[in-house]
Design a protein around this motif. Structure first.
Motif, PDB file in Angstrom:
ATOM      1  N   LYS A 146      34.519  42.327  48.441  1.00 14.12           N
ATOM      2  CA  LYS A 146      33.987  43.681  48.556  1.00 14.12           C
ATOM      3  C   LYS A 146      35.101  44.713  48.614  1.00 14.12           C
ATOM      4  N   GLN A 175      30.902  45.823  41.934  1.00 13.44           N
ATOM      5  CA  GLN A 175      30.619  44.705  42.834  1.00 13.44           C
ATOM      6  C   GLN A 175      29.132  44.465  43.092  1.00 13.44           C
ATOM      7  N   THR A 222      31.817  39.217  47.436  1.00 11.21           N
ATOM      8  CA  THR A 222      30.698  39.851  46.753  1.00 11.21           C
ATOM      9  C   THR A 222      29.655  38.776  46.443  1.00 11.21           C
TER      10      THR A 222
END
Length: 413
Positions: A126, A99, A134
């Protein structure tokens, strides 16, 4: 550097060609011209073997970083090559998740010497939790075009809509395993006659059907591209079929094991057969087969999910879902070739995945050569994975990859 591959049958989406001689010149292969008079360094008898453009897997898991004892990047790289794949999409479900720029760089560094090209599916939210986003645009600048939460469905409709909108800035693709988690809660297998008979909490078809329908409605509203992973129900296939006819940018794949097993195979409580989505009944399998034949389903994937001994050798309802599936991928194709012809099967692991990835057709610099009739023992000695969670482990299987060509790399297997 020239190698002569004698009596090799090449497969494309339309036919299996008659045996012919091919030249590998150190970068790509081509049919041997009649007037070819260059020096041959090695002549290889390929009688009985088949070849195609390099295979592409759109869904596999590595446990590194975080759980390297299940599958390290080193073992995955070797496993992908020996299983015939020249490209592979790795899911983001590691610890930490894929990520940030750091994880992307880590994967690139670890895989730079692989024979197989690694394609990253970065997390859309996330830790793949479906909540905070993200840095999608920043990750795209690191070369990532595929986003999604991998093993976890992006079930929050607001998050899914916004991800689709973000991805349109660079024509990215959302990969989603769509199902409604609350309708699957505590489910162990397909909800049906078998689950009722053996007393297992079932996962109903509607958990997948509703999610696919909802996400298609969001796609109609927001635009963008969605790739639905691991379809398992007839209604889901029909929804994707209608969406394609409508002109929506939608593609789909199916796990190879979904075509090889049925819910009735779980009567023996083998935890190696516990997977998500679960094996369905005969009618659902027939719908998946039809979806492959008419082009609704674009690709077949390994859905390689390693689990260690402790995760599988316990009560069925406590065991973790997942099945390894790379080394057994070709043996699975061999079994399916009795029902689906080789050109169709090969199309689902070559040109089909390329369309999903929005990549132009590969040159003949990526080639997989295999023997569909060679038998071998799948056991501790031959298993290249760090895990052994497959129901065929300890049995004799048929179909073996012989050579892999990826540009300048020519690997004998």
């Amino acid at each position: 550097m020239a190698k002569l591959l004698r009596s090799l049958r090449f497969i494309d989406e339309k036919s299996v060609n008659s045996p012919r001689d091919y030249i590998y010149n150190g970068f790509e292969i081509f049919e041997k011209p009649e007037n070819f008079n260059e020096e041959i360094d090695e002549s290889i008898d390929c009688s009985g073997m088949m070849a195609s453009r390099g295979w592409i897997d759109l869904r596999c898991v590595t446990a590194e970083p975080g759980e390297e004892h299940k599958e390290s990047l080193e073992s995955l790289g070797e496993l992908l090559a020996y299983s015939g794949f020249t490209k592979a999409v790795v899911l983001p479900n590691t610890h930490p998740a894929i990520q940030t720029k750091n994880e992307i760089q880590f994967l690139k560094t670890k895989s730079e010497h692989w024979t197989t090209e690694l394609i990253v599916n970065a997390a859309a939210t996330k830790d793949c939790k479906g909540e905070d986003f993200t840095d999608i645009l920043d990750l795209h600048h690191q070369g990532v075009n595929i986003f999604g939460d991998g093993l976890n469905p992006l079930s929050n409709p607001d998050r899914l809509m916004k991800v689709l909108q973000y991805l349109q800035k660079f024509d990215g693709v959302l990969f989603d395993h769509s199902y409604e988690p609350l309708l699957s809660l505590f489910g162990q297998m397909h909800e049906g006659e078998v689950s009722t008979r053996i007393g297992m909490k079932g996962i109903p078809n509607i958990a997948e059907d509703i999610a696919i329908q909802k996400n298609l409605e969001i796609l109609r509203y927001a635009g963008g591209s969605v790739h639905f992973q691991t379809l398992s129900t007839g209604a889901a296939v029909e929804s994707v079929r209608k969406a394609k006819k409508e002109g929506l940018k939608v593609t789909a794949d199916v796990s190879i094991y979904q075509l090889l097993f049925l819910d009735e195979d779980l009567s023996g409580f083998d935890a190696n057969l516990k997977v998500v989505p679960p094996f369905r009944g005969k009618e659902e399998r027939a719908a998946l087969i039809e979806g492959l034949k008419d082009g609704t389903i674009d690709a077949i994937v390994s859905n390689h999910q390693p689990q260690d001994f402790d995760a599988k050798h316990m009560e069925f309802d406590l065991a973790q879902p997942g099945m390894i599936g790379l080394q057994t991928f070709l043996p699975g194709l061999v079994k399916l070739s009795d029902e689906l012809d080789w050109p169709l099967l090969i199309g689902k692991i070559t040109s089909g995945p390329l369309r999903v990835l929005k990549v132009k057709e590969m040159s003949l610099s990526e080639i997989t050569v295999f023997d569909p009739s060679e038998t071998w023992q799948y056991d501790k000695r031959s298993n290249l994975s760090l895990s052994a969670n497959h129901p065929w482990y300890g049995t004799t299987v048929k179909g073996k990859v012989k050579f892999l060509i990826n540009g300048e790399r020519f690997v004998k297997l």
